[in-house]
Motif scaffolding. Structure first.
Motif, PDB file in Angstrom:
ATOM      1  N   VAL A1119      -4.430  10.653   1.664  1.00  0.00           N
ATOM      2  CA  VAL A1119      -3.805  10.854   0.358  1.00  0.00           C
ATOM      3  C   VAL A1119      -2.313  10.579   0.429  1.00  0.00           C
ATOM      4  N   CYS A1120      -1.670  11.046   1.481  1.00  0.00           N
ATOM      5  CA  CYS A1120      -0.234  10.773   1.640  1.00  0.00           C
ATOM      6  C   CYS A1120       0.012   9.284   1.880  1.00  0.00           C
ATOM      7  N   GLU A1121      -0.855   8.672   2.674  1.00  0.00           N
ATOM      8  CA  GLU A1121      -0.708   7.242   2.936  1.00  0.00           C
ATOM      9  C   GLU A1121      -0.932   6.424   1.669  1.00  0.00           C
ATOM     10  N   PHE A1122      -1.790   6.896   0.768  1.00  0.00           N
ATOM     11  CA  PHE A1122      -2.036   6.171  -0.478  1.00  0.00           C
ATOM     12  C   PHE A1122      -0.786   6.122  -1.357  1.00  0.00           C
ATOM     13  N   ASP A1123      -0.018   7.213  -1.381  1.00  0.00           N
ATOM     14  CA  ASP A1123       1.217   7.202  -2.167  1.00  0.00           C
ATOM     15  C   ASP A1123       2.221   6.202  -1.589  1.00  0.00           C
ATOM     16  N   ARG A1124       2.327   6.153  -0.260  1.00  0.00           N
ATOM     17  CA  ARG A1124       3.254   5.189   0.350  1.00  0.00           C
ATOM     18  C   ARG A1124       2.765   3.753   0.159  1.00  0.00           C
ATOM     19  N   LEU A1125       1.436   3.581   0.210  1.00  0.00           N
ATOM     20  CA  LEU A1125       0.885   2.246   0.038  1.00  0.00           C
ATOM     21  C   LEU A1125       1.127   1.727  -1.368  1.00  0.00           C
ATOM     22  N   ARG A1126       1.036   2.573  -2.362  1.00  0.00           N
ATOM     23  CA  ARG A1126       1.251   2.115  -3.740  1.00  0.00           C
ATOM     24  C   ARG A1126       2.680   1.636  -3.934  1.00  0.00           C
ATOM     25  N   GLU A1127       3.646   2.288  -3.296  1.00  0.00           N
ATOM     26  CA  GLU A1127       5.024   1.821  -3.396  1.00  0.00           C
ATOM     27  C   GLU A1127       5.185   0.455  -2.726  1.00  0.00           C
ATOM     28  N   ARG A1128       4.502   0.236  -1.605  1.00  0.00           N
ATOM     29  CA  ARG A1128       4.589  -1.065  -0.929  1.00  0.00           C
ATOM     30  C   ARG A1128       3.983  -2.180  -1.777  1.00  0.00           C
ATOM     31  N   LEU A1129       2.875  -1.864  -2.473  1.00  0.00           N
ATOM     32  CA  LEU A1129       2.219  -2.890  -3.277  1.00  0.00           C
ATOM     33  C   LEU A1129       3.097  -3.346  -4.428  1.00  0.00           C
ATOM     34  N   GLN A1130       3.859  -2.441  -5.031  1.00  0.00           N
ATOM     35  CA  GLN A1130       4.712  -2.845  -6.147  1.00  0.00           C
ATOM     36  C   GLN A1130       5.826  -3.777  -5.669  1.00  0.00           C
ATOM     37  N   LYS A1131       6.218  -3.654  -4.395  1.00  0.00           N
ATOM     38  CA  LYS A1131       7.244  -4.553  -3.851  1.00  0.00           C
ATOM     39  C   LYS A1131       6.680  -5.934  -3.549  1.00  0.00           C
ATOM     40  N   HIS A1132       5.393  -6.034  -3.236  1.00  0.00           N
ATOM     41  CA  HIS A1132       4.802  -7.339  -2.941  1.00  0.00           C
ATOM     42  C   HIS A1132       4.691  -8.181  -4.203  1.00  0.00           C
ATOM     43  N   ILE A1133       4.226  -7.587  -5.297  1.00  0.00           N
ATOM     44  CA  ILE A1133       4.047  -8.332  -6.549  1.00  0.00           C
ATOM     45  C   ILE A1133       4.928  -7.676  -7.594  1.00  0.00           C
ATOM     46  N   CYS A1196      -1.292  -6.058   2.155  1.00  0.00           N
ATOM     47  CA  CYS A1196      -1.215  -5.046   3.222  1.00  0.00           C
ATOM     48  C   CYS A1196      -2.473  -5.078   4.075  1.00  0.00           C
ATOM     49  N   GLU A1197      -2.729  -6.210   4.683  1.00  0.00           N
ATOM     50  CA  GLU A1197      -3.947  -6.377   5.471  1.00  0.00           C
ATOM     51  C   GLU A1197      -4.013  -5.429   6.656  1.00  0.00           C
ATOM     52  N   ASP A1198      -2.851  -4.990   7.156  1.00  0.00           N
ATOM     53  CA  ASP A1198      -2.853  -4.132   8.328  1.00  0.00           C
ATOM     54  C   ASP A1198      -3.305  -2.707   8.023  1.00  0.00           C
ATOM     55  N   VAL A1199      -3.323  -2.338   6.760  1.00  0.00           N
ATOM     56  CA  VAL A1199      -3.706  -0.971   6.381  1.00  0.00           C
ATOM     57  C   VAL A1199      -5.206  -0.950   6.090  1.00  0.00           C
ATOM     58  N   PRO A1200      -5.978  -0.162   6.789  1.00  0.00           N
ATOM     59  CA  PRO A1200      -7.424  -0.103   6.492  1.00  0.00           C
ATOM     60  C   PRO A1200      -7.687   0.609   5.156  1.00  0.00           C
ATOM     61  N   GLN A1201      -8.930   0.544   4.741  1.00  0.00           N
ATOM     62  CA  GLN A1201      -9.313   1.265   3.529  1.00  0.00           C
ATOM     63  C   GLN A1201      -9.116   2.767   3.742  1.00  0.00           C
ATOM     64  N   LEU A1202      -8.610   3.423   2.690  1.00  0.00           N
ATOM     65  CA  LEU A1202      -8.223   4.831   2.831  1.00  0.00           C
ATOM     66  C   LEU A1202      -9.341   5.804   2.451  1.00  0.00           C
ATOM     67  N   CYS A1203     -10.346   5.364   1.731  1.00  0.00           N
ATOM     68  CA  CYS A1203     -11.440   6.271   1.371  1.00  0.00           C
ATOM     69  C   CYS A1203     -12.648   5.993   2.253  1.00  0.00           C
ATOM     70  N   VAL A1204     -13.361   7.047   2.595  1.00  0.00           N
ATOM     71  CA  VAL A1204     -14.500   6.965   3.497  1.00  0.00           C
ATOM     72  C   VAL A1204     -15.778   7.112   2.666  1.00  0.00           C
TER      73      VAL A1204
END
Length: 1517
Positions: A1119-1133, A1196-1204
């Motif tokens: 859940v914490c990683e998802f918040d950081r990932l969303r910020e990274r995605l907005q910077k890519h596009i 963000c190919e290096d980040v695996p899927q966050l939900c199991v």
């Protein structure tokens, strides 16, 4: 004292005790404590079983026993009995002496023992003395019994009275004085000391009885053996026997003795911190028990206390400590606690009952404010441009609170000054001639130097238990008042010895001029409710937390109020403390409330009324037309059913009670919900049919037929007992007439209403129709001697209607309608239909493909997907019809057979009255089988009683399974989408089509299906799917035969269709050149699989649940990683990419723009038209998104899927997968929650599902799904406990506990033992204990050898001993099925029983029990059940359930009255069998398994059911 000394105060008749031939005239006590004789009470008894006291006019309701069931005055009865004993006492001592002189002296008797004459004299004297002693002994026993029972009765009465007074006092301060009550109850054992004199008198009588019994025994021995006279003192024995019983010597005053004790609540004023405490005192106010000081209120009021609010409900609240004041102006008897005294928010009252209903506030809104000539007018509905600030004065809950406008603060101060000025004078004091009435205005002393005006809502007179409407001021004991300027209520108690001086200290009355002036001031408190919010828990209503949160948020500050409208006398508002804080939104955010919205629950159907019962066809019945819309739409009520009058009467009694409004209030109704609502001041049954908007609902009165729009607050919850009768209103339409126009004219409707509405008419039903259509009936006027004129004929004669036969003759030209499938007879086809086969033609049970595989006319019966279409060839309709006729002939009159049905077995199935061929797919445990219809293709669920074995020569099918050729699923998938399946099923199911078989060897058969569109043209359905974007064309070279059926040829208009099908064109059509550029091929990889947590317990958040039941969970790190990932995605596009035409076949990973305009990582599932079905890989959600918002790029190919992805371990879903209602249940339980997840096993595929066990609120999710019958446990797992994961056991400290001296745990009792009858014993005498049906009874075995017991005592003796000490048994607290217990019967005694289940849950819990020694069933509340002692458990059940052999229900029975739970038996057969089973019978055992079956013979040796069969009420079996 004679009997005439005590007489009735009403009629002057003497009270008489009942004797052998005298009925008696006993004194009875009414509820008002007045005493009347039985004769007067029987004369005063009303038909409603109510007796009005002639002295105080107070009503007393009597029960089923009538006047004899009222309480007797034991004091008067004791006096009458004492007087009778005095008049009937024995002779004096002189008479004894005269008899004593006739006997010889004892010394002479000793010297002349051999003298026969002396011995005869001794015997004669002894006989006389024994007779007298026997009389005395009986009299002593009677006195002792009367005295002991009187003492026990008076003791119980005194204990009951003191307990009642204690409860009344404790109820005034429930939580504060609870501990004190326990102490007082423990001290009640000392009350026994008050009756020590009576108990000593009982002991003295017992000694006298013992002495007399000893003398009698000695005298009898001497009489039998005269020689024993030398060994005893005969004079002393005779003296003892002759001593008379002097009733006056016994102290009988204990029977009427009163302890003089009472429980009183003595409170000092609040300024003295209520130093007095609760105590028990005698008549002289001397303390009877030791004193225990109660803590001061300012230290105890942190706990909840009882609030008297204006709604009449007790609401817990919190009171702040009240500082002590030096003023002593407030009277000490006003039991009140003030809260927020600085702001005057509310008054908290400790009292034992709630006040009456508050005055109606609409009178406040409608009253003319005469003082507004001097003051400003207060707006009820503020203008939107103005800001209105208010202050909350009293808060009950968010749905009911009171406010005051801040602009009226000065006006309120002036009103207070006027009231204080008037109350300071002597003219406001009460006098002995003044009366207080309910609804009158008074002034009350609230706090120091402040009087307030109040309205009397409830009034109690001294020595009266019920409230009165008016009484003298000097006779007031307590009253309840409503503060109309603040909105709350309070209660006031006046001491019995206080008088008017004490009353005038707190209450004042207005004179005529002051009352007129006060009426000109409108109430300052306005009742409000927050608009469009309801409690979070609609069953329990508003919680205490919601009220406390509202009080803490508002406080005593001024807040802004926004008015939305009015609902009766209530303003619908919203309060805002600041422009940004809304009270409604705050409560919803805190999850203490929710916004109102109509509920339509898809999973649980509401409890509905039984449908109305239609009369028999062509039978005249009397009815009343209750409501008329048109002659084709009206409702009637049959008048033969008189049970509705009883139900209607119970309905009024139940919902007209004062507290029924709050008890049965509905906050948020649902569609089709059954409710109760008013109509013309009477409560009726209704059903919700719509929601017009706001807080309004549209309902239909099911017993009358009319509809009405009501407010939600006017609805009440319906109790289960009012579902007993079906809907009384029968929906009907006139059968013999129709409207001459498209709709009925107003004149026709008006005349029809005048003829039939609210009138008695004769109704004749003409046809049975489904419940969704009105019943066609003929209406006739009721004549004096015969049936009157037809209502339909009257309408026809007045040219307001036409006969239905004339309408059919006029309508010769049918209207043109556009249909999907026009009749094939109108088409010009080259194929000539074959003539019908002769009767002698051989019956073919299976389908044989015709030689010509083109242009086959078919009927589509079932469609699952484009790859699975079931059709019937029309040329085999005659064969299929013969099959159905053969099955009907064979099985229409057959009886169900005892057969073990298994899967893959062929059968004949009775589906909705039609016999068809079927194939069993599965059989459930409750006897319901899933059957495949062999000639239609779909599956139905039928009971096994509707199945018959099918002979091998009839096994077969006329069904052909097909698969559309030349198409494939869209979106690159291998399976068809649900949209495509629903689309083709909607258009093809039940349609006629033309089919060409492409490959008969394939399974299913490859075909091309042509259906006619609205223009009458045959269209290839495969091309139709392609045009809708639901399918793609198969990529292969088309042959000449396939080109024939292309869309271009089908839509050509030059060549007729039959010629196009038979003669292919010479040249294939040329494809249209492409205009758009080909789509760009893009290929992306999928994202890395998720990192799986280790096996074991972990806390995870559930983010999504798929339609297939896959659960997607995220750890806290994810859940914490998802918040950081969303910020990274907005910077890519940072900008929206340019839209291109992509080929999505090779796209897996992608970027998705969500509805919140943020970018997320996704994975393409399929393409549907202009949308792409995408799954969010980090959350698991699946959505259909427009193509323009999906970009084929991996971020963000290096980040695996966050939900199991997870699946529940150890269970198998019912069916092929999780059903939609099971998925809905999982979403309700899991979505958005953090739960304990135990990872059981990792998958071999990294992208696969993890097997987990989820614990929800301490219970495993797998058990929840199995409990709701959505899944079954996996049989591969040996034990269910092997995989059910329990929450980790917390570490506990090692306590060294000493269990020595503790009671042993009670043994757990199992089920009762059944009485076993030996196989060798065939005949045994029996008696019927209970009869369920004529062939199902409960027998009692009369042969003691069969029910021999090893115990010393019998079951009856053990039950008698238990009933004597029933109060010592604990009540039943656990209610498992088949649980043994003791249940109270109608005679007040307890018998052995077992639990069968719950019967009612609302408004109180009631259970269905069976008395195992009698066989009868009963519905009892929980307080009538006791735990079964172990001493009663070992006895076997005295009543044995058996079936009677030799007869069965009659196949033909004309009696309409049937047994409700066994409709195959008539009530007449039941009553006849009851008469036949009386007396002792002989049972002949015929079978032990599977059910005990016997033959019953009467005393004459004939079977008991023989007369039943001879009368035609049963048949021999």
């Amino acid at each position: 004292m004679s009997e005439m000394a005590v007489v009735c105060n009403i009629c002057g008749s003497s009270y008489i005790l009942p004797e052998d031939e005298v009925a008696g005239n006993l004194p009875h006590v009414l509820l008002c404590s007045h005493i009347c004789c039985s004769t007067c009470l029987r004369a005063l008894k009303s038909p409603q079983n109510v007796i009005t006291c002639p002295e105080c006019q107070m009503d007393t309701r009597i029960g089923e026993e009538g006047v004899d069931g009222l309480e007797l005055d034991s004091r008067i009865i004791g006096l009458i009995y004492t007087a009778q004993m005095n008049t009937k006492k024995g002779h004096s001592g002189a008479s004894w002496k005269s008899q004593r002189l006739k006997s010889p002296p004892s010394s002479a008797a000793i010297q002349t023992q051999e003298n026969a004459e002396g011995r005869s004299d001794v015997v004669k004297v002894l006989d006389e003395a024994l007779g007298k002693a026997t009389e005395n002994l009986k009299q002593l026993d009677k006195i002792h019994k009367t005295l002991s029972s009187g003492i026990h009765a008076q003791l119980r009465e005194e204990r009951t009275r003191i307990i009642r007074e204690i409860d009344e006092a404790v109820d005034k301060a429930k939580s504060i004085l609870l501990k004190r009550r326990s102490m007082l109850m423990s001290k009640l054992s000392d009350v026994d000391l008050l009756f020590s004199g009576g108990q000593k008198e009982c002991k003295r009588i017992e000694e006298r009885i013992k002495e007399l019994q000893t003398a009698i025994q000695k005298a009898r021995h001497v009489r039998q053996v005269p020689s024993l006279e030398t060994y005893c003192n005969l004079d002393k024995i005779l003296e003892t026997l002759h001593i008379p019983v002097d009733v006056e010597s016994f102290d009988m005053s204990s029977m009427s003795l009163r302890s003089g004790l009472r429980c009183s609540l003595q409170m000092d004023s609040l300024v003295d911190s209520l130093r007095n405490c609760l105590k028990i005192t005698d008549d002289d106010d001397n303390c009877f028990l030791e004193e225990v000081t109660v803590k001061p209120f300012q230290h105890v009021l942190k706990s909840s206390v009882e609030v008297w609010d204006s709604s009449g409900q007790s609401v817990p609240a919190k009171a702040d400590p009240i500082p002590k004041k030096k003023s002593t102006h407030r009277p000490s008897f006003m039991e009140e606690i003030m809260e927020d005294t600085d702001t005057s928010s509310e008054i908290v009252e400790i009292a034992h009952r709630s006040p009456g209903p508050e005055p109606k506030h609409n009178e406040r809104h409608k009253s003319h404010r005469r003082h507004r000539g001097q003051h400003f007018e207060r707006p009820l509905t503020p203008q939107p441009k103005l800001l209105h600030y208010v202050m909350a004065t009293h808060i009950v809950n968010p749905g009911q609170f009171y406010i005051r406008y801040m602009m009226e603060q000065k006006s309120g101060q002036r009103l207070t000054q006027k009231v204080n000025k008037f109350c300071s004078g002597e003219t406001s004091h009460f006098t002995f001639s003044d009366e207080i009435k309910t609804g009158s205005m008074l002034f009350i002393y609230w706090k120091e130097d402040m009087w307030c005006r109040v309205i009397v809502t409830e009034l109690f007179q001294k020595e009266c238990f019920h409230s009165v409407t008016k009484c003298l001021a000097s006779e007031v004991s307590r009253l309840s008042v409503y503060f109309q300027d603040y909105g709350f209520s309070k209660g006031i108690s006046v001491p019995s010895d206080g008088g008017l001086s004490v009353l005038n200290e707190c209450l004042r009355r207005p004179d005529a001029s002051t009352l007129a002036e006060m009426n000109g001031w409108a109430p300052l408190a306005i009742k409000c409710s927050l608009k469009d919010i309801v409690p979070a828990d609609q069953v329990r209503g508003w919680s205490l937390e919601a009220s406390d949160e509202m009080r803490s948020l508002l406080g005593s500050e001024a807040v802004e109020m926004q008015v939305f409208g009015e609902d009766g006398d209530v303003l619908l508002v919203d309060l805002k403390k600041t422009p940004m804080v809304s009270l409604r939104e705050h409560l919803v955010f805190m999850e203490l409330a929710r916004f109102n919205s109509p509920i339509v629950a898809p999973r649980s159907a509401p409890l509905l009324f039984y449908p109305s019962v239609s009369p028999a066809l062509n039978v005249e019945v009397n009815a009343v037309v209750s409501h008329v819309n048109t002659p084709s739409d009206f409702y009637v009520q049959l008048v033969e059913n008189m049970e509705y009058l009883l139900l209607h009467s119970k309905l009024q009694d139940c919902y007209s009670r004062p507290n029924a409004s709050s008890e049965f209030q509905i906050y948020c109704p649902s569609l089709s919900q059954a409710c109760i609502a008013r109509y013309d001041q009477e409560w009726c049954r209704v059903q919700v049919i719509g929601f017009p908007g706001g807080r309004m609902v549209e309902v239909q009165y099911v017993d009358f037929g009319y509809r009405k729009t009501l407010s939600v607050k006017d609805l009440r919850q319906i109790k289960d007992e009012f579902f007993a009768l079906p809907e009384m209103a029968l929906w009907c339409s006139l059968n013999d007439v129709v409207s001459p126009q498209e709709a009925w004219s107003d004149e026709a409707c008006v005349m029809f209403k005048e003829l039939v509405e609210r009138k008695l008419i004769t109704v004749v039903a003409k046809k049975f129709v489904p419940g969704t259509r009105p019943v066609p009936v003929c209406l006739y006027e009721v004549g004096d001697d015969c049936t009157g004129a037809s209502i339909g004929d009257i309408l026809v004669r007045n040219d307001l209607a036409v006969s239905s036969q004339q309408a059919q003759i006029k309508d010769t030209q049918p209207s043109e309608t556009t249909v999907w499938d026009p009749p094939f007879e109108e088409e010009v086809l080259s194929v000539v239909p074959a003539p019908p086969p002769p009767a002698s033609e051989e019956l073919k049970p299976s389908l044989i493909l015709p030689t010509c595989l083109k242009d086959i006319k078919v009927r589509v019966t079932h469609v699952t997907s484009p790859g699975n279409i079931c059709v019937q060839l029309l040329q085999f309709d005659s064969q299929l019809k013969r099959i159905h006729e053969t099955l009907k002939t064979l099985f229409s009159k057959s009886e169900p057979q005892e057969m073990l049905w298994e899967a893959e077995m062929f059968c004949a199935a009775n589906n909705t009255g039609v016999w068809e061929r079927g194939k069993v797919c599965s059989v459930s445990t409750n006897g319901v089988a899933e059957v495949l219809r062999c000639d239609f293709g779909n599956k139905v669920k039928l009971h096994v009683d509707n199945l018959r074995p099918l002979s091998p020569e009839l096994i077969g099918s006329f069904l052909l399974e097909c698969n559309l050729s030349d198409v494939r699923p869209a979106g690159g998938r291998s399976t068809w989408t649900a949209t495509a399946c629903d689309f083709i099923s909607h258009y093809l199911t039940g349609a006629m089509a033309v089919m060409t078989i492409k490959d008969p060897s394939a399974m299913p058969v490859l075909v091309a299906v042509f259906c006619s569109n609205r223009a009458g043209q045959n269209v290839n359905f495969a091309d139709f799917l392609i045009s809708e974007g639901l399918a793609l064309k198969e990529r292969k070279t088309a042959s000449i035969s396939e080109t024939v059926f292309s869309e271009e040829c089908v839509l050509s208009e030059k060549i007729p269709e039959p010629q196009r099908i038979i003669s292919p064109p010479q040249t294939p059509p040329t494809p249209t050149p492409r205009i758009n550029p080909p789509p760009e091929r893009v290929q992306t990889n999928s994202y890395l699989p998720p990192e799986l947590p280790p096996c074991g317990n972990t806390l995870m958040s559930i983010s999504a649940i798929s339609e297939q039941g896959v659960i997607y969970a995220m750890t806290y790190q994810a859940v914490c990683e998802f918040d950081r990932l969303r910020e990274r995605l907005q910077k890519h596009i940072k900008t929206l990419p340019r839209q291109k035409n992509y080929n999505w076949k090779g796209v897996l990973g992608c970027a998705v723009m969500g509805t919140d305009m943020f970018w997320y990582r996704g994975q393409v599932q399929e393409v549907i038209g202009g949308h792409v079905k995408v799954q969010y890989v980090d959350q698991g959600l699946v959505e259909s998104i427009p193509v323009c918002h999906v970009y084929p790029v991996v971020l963000c190919e290096d980040v695996p899927q966050l939900c199991v992805p997870c699946q529940i371990n150890g269970v198998i879903p019912i069916g092929k997968g999780w059903q939609w209602d099971a998925v809905v249940l999982m979403k309700e339980l899991l979505l958005g929650r953090s739960v304990n997840v135990h990872i059981m096993e990792h998958p071999e595929n990294p992208c696969g599902c993890v097997k987990v066990e989820i614990t929800v609120d301490g219970m495993a999710l797998s058990k929840i799904m199995v409990h709701h019958q959505y899944a079954t446990f996996d049989p591969a797992i040996s034990s269910q406990e092997d995989y059910v994961v329990k929450p980790p056991v917390p570490d506990l400290d090692d306590w060294d506990l000493n269990t020595e001296g503790l009671e042993e745990p009670q043994p757990v009792l199992g089920v009762y033992k059944e009485l076993e009858i030996p196989k060798a014993r065939k005949h045994f005498p029996a008696k019927v204990k209970h009869i369920r049906t004529p062939n199902e009874v409960f027998l009692c075995v009369l042969d003691k050898t069969l029910c021999r017991q090893e115990q010393d005592e019998s079951l009856e003796e053990a039950l008698k001993l238990v009933n004597e000490n029933i109060e010592n048994l604990s009540p039943l607290t656990d209610f498992p099925i088949e649980c043994p217990c003791l249940a109270e019967y109608r005679d007040g005694k307890y018998y052995r029983a077992k639990l069968l289940g719950f019967s009612e849950l609302t408004p109180s819990v009631k259970l269905l029990v069976r008395h195992v020694d009698f066989g009868s069933d009963d519905i009892l509340p929980t307080h009538k059940l006791r735990q079964l002692p172990a001493s009663l458990h070992h006895f076997p059940c005295a009543a044995i359930y058996v079936r009677l052999a030799g007869f069965k229900p009659a196949n033909v029975c004309l009696d309409l009255e049937r047994i409700p739970y066994r409709p195959e038996w008539s009530m007449k057969a039941m009553m006849e069998m009851i008469d036949l089973l009386n007396g002792e019978l002989t049972a002949l055992l015929s079978a032990n398994k599977p059910q005990l079956t016997v033959l019953l013979y009467n005393a004459e040796g004939t079977l008991v059911h023989t007369p039943l069969v001879e009368k035609g009420l049963a048949d021999y079996d």
